[in-house]
Design a protein around this motif. Structure first.
Motif, PDB file in Angstrom:
ATOM      1  N   LEU A 225       0.840  -1.202   0.000  1.00 48.53           N
ATOM      2  CA  LEU A 225       0.000   0.000   0.000  1.00 48.53           C
ATOM      3  C   LEU A 225       0.871   1.247   0.000  1.00 48.53           C
ATOM      4  CD1 LEU A 225      -2.575  -1.067   2.743  1.00 48.53           C
ATOM      5  CD2 LEU A 225      -2.838  -1.275   0.260  1.00 48.53           C
ATOM      6  N   GLN A 226       0.295   2.330  -0.492  1.00 46.52           N
ATOM      7  CA  GLN A 226       0.977   3.614  -0.501  1.00 46.52           C
ATOM      8  C   GLN A 226      -0.002   4.709  -0.098  1.00 46.52           C
ATOM      9  OE1 GLN A 226       2.563   5.183  -4.347  1.00 46.52           O
ATOM     10  NE2 GLN A 226       4.528   5.056  -3.294  1.00 46.52           N
ATOM     11  N   ARG A 227       0.457   5.614   0.755  1.00 45.13           N
ATOM     12  CA  ARG A 227      -0.388   6.722   1.184  1.00 45.13           C
ATOM     13  C   ARG A 227      -0.083   7.953   0.334  1.00 45.13           C
ATOM     14  NH1 ARG A 227      -2.896   7.328   6.035  1.00 45.13           N
ATOM     15  NH2 ARG A 227      -1.571   5.727   6.959  1.00 45.13           N
ATOM     16  N   GLY A 228      -1.110   8.541  -0.253  1.00 43.49           N
ATOM     17  CA  GLY A 228      -0.925   9.716  -1.076  1.00 43.49           C
ATOM     18  C   GLY A 228      -0.825  10.987  -0.258  1.00 43.49           C
ATOM     19  N   ASP A 229      -0.528  12.094  -0.929  1.00 48.96           N
ATOM     20  CA  ASP A 229      -0.416  13.387  -0.248  1.00 48.96           C
ATOM     21  C   ASP A 229      -1.731  13.796   0.407  1.00 48.96           C
ATOM     22  OD1 ASP A 229       2.207  13.540  -1.020  1.00 48.96           O
ATOM     23  OD2 ASP A 229       1.798  14.760  -2.801  1.00 48.96           O
ATOM     24  N   ASP A 230      -2.842  13.294  -0.127  1.00 50.00           N
ATOM     25  CA  ASP A 230      -4.152  13.634   0.442  1.00 50.00           C
ATOM     26  C   ASP A 230      -4.545  12.735   1.601  1.00 50.00           C
ATOM     27  OD1 ASP A 230      -4.603  11.263  -0.855  1.00 50.00           O
ATOM     28  OD2 ASP A 230      -6.149  12.023  -2.214  1.00 50.00           O
TER      29      ASP A 230
END
Length: 236
Positions: A152-157
């Motif tokens: 998983l990757q967390r975006g800037d938002d």
């Protein structure tokens, strides 16, 4: 019968003095002795090397290395002691320094100074693979504990998304396992690696070791985990 002489093999332990995240990292006490001493001892105990040397720019590290039996035939240049110098840069400089003395090595083991969990047996196992398979390099790897295809990757938002969404419904047991570099050592044939300009090439092999035998050490938490693993393995 005349005994066959050992091929020229070098254990090269790169230990610069300017560690930022953990000050004096390469000579800090680890379970009773300087962490560098574990790599030096493993190299000697493996019985594989004609020379065990430490490449450093720091006189304090050089003195400690000598106290534990390693050689420091020359100090590392300032250019290869900064935050941007890589292991290939150190390898080139060390081999060039030996060449000026009229010496060369058929095989080199780049053995990191913060690898207190490394064992002589693993050094021998990897070396046997290097010889048997005629690889350019051999190094230890550790299997990821969870399929990387479902990372998983967390975006800037702040929203989370899968890096490979095509595996949203894939079962873990159906996905091929993946491994990462254990960050302990690299057995290599120097002429091939220098020609390729890389530590490992398309003709590299790996031995797989368990998580209890390896720990990347970049933070205080990493250091504590490494000590826990060491005590677990040695009954301390």
């Amino acid at each position: 019968m005349t005994p066959v002489p050992m091929p020229e093999r070098l254990a090269l332990i790169p230990a610069r003095g300017g560690s930022k995240r953990i000050p004096h990292k390469n000579i800090r006490d680890f379970c009773g002795k300087p962490i560098l001493a574990y790599s030096v001892a493993a190299a000697f105990e493996s019985g594989l090397f004609t020379e065990v040397m430490v490449s450093t720019d720091d006189e304090r590290i050089a003195q400690l290395a000598r106290e534990h039996g390693a050689l420091v035939p020359f100090l590392r240049s300032p250019e290869n002691a900064n935050d941007y110098a890589g292991l290939m840069d150190v390898l080139r400089e060390v081999l060039s320094g030996y060449a000026e003395q009229g010496r060369s090595f058929q095989q080199v083991c780049l053995l990191l100074p913060t690898a207190p969990l490394v064992t002589p047996a693993r050094l021998r196992e990897a070396h046997q693979m290097l010889e048997r398979e005629d690889f350019d390099t051999v190094f230890p790897t550790v299997r990821f504990g969870y399929p990387i295809q479902r990372a998983l990757q967390r975006g800037d938002d702040g929203r989370v998304h899968m890096i490979q969404p095509e595996h949203y419904a894939s079962r873990s047991q159906d996905l091929p396992p993946a491994s990462h570099d254990a960050g302990q050592f690299y057995w290599l044939r120097p002429e091939r690696c220098l020609a390729a300009g890389r530590l490992f090439t398309d003709n590299s092999g790996a031995i797989e070791i368990p998580e209890t035998e390896a720990q990347d050490i970049d933070t205080e938490t990493d250091w504590a985990l490494a000590e826990l693993k060491y005590r677990l393995r040695h009954g301390g």
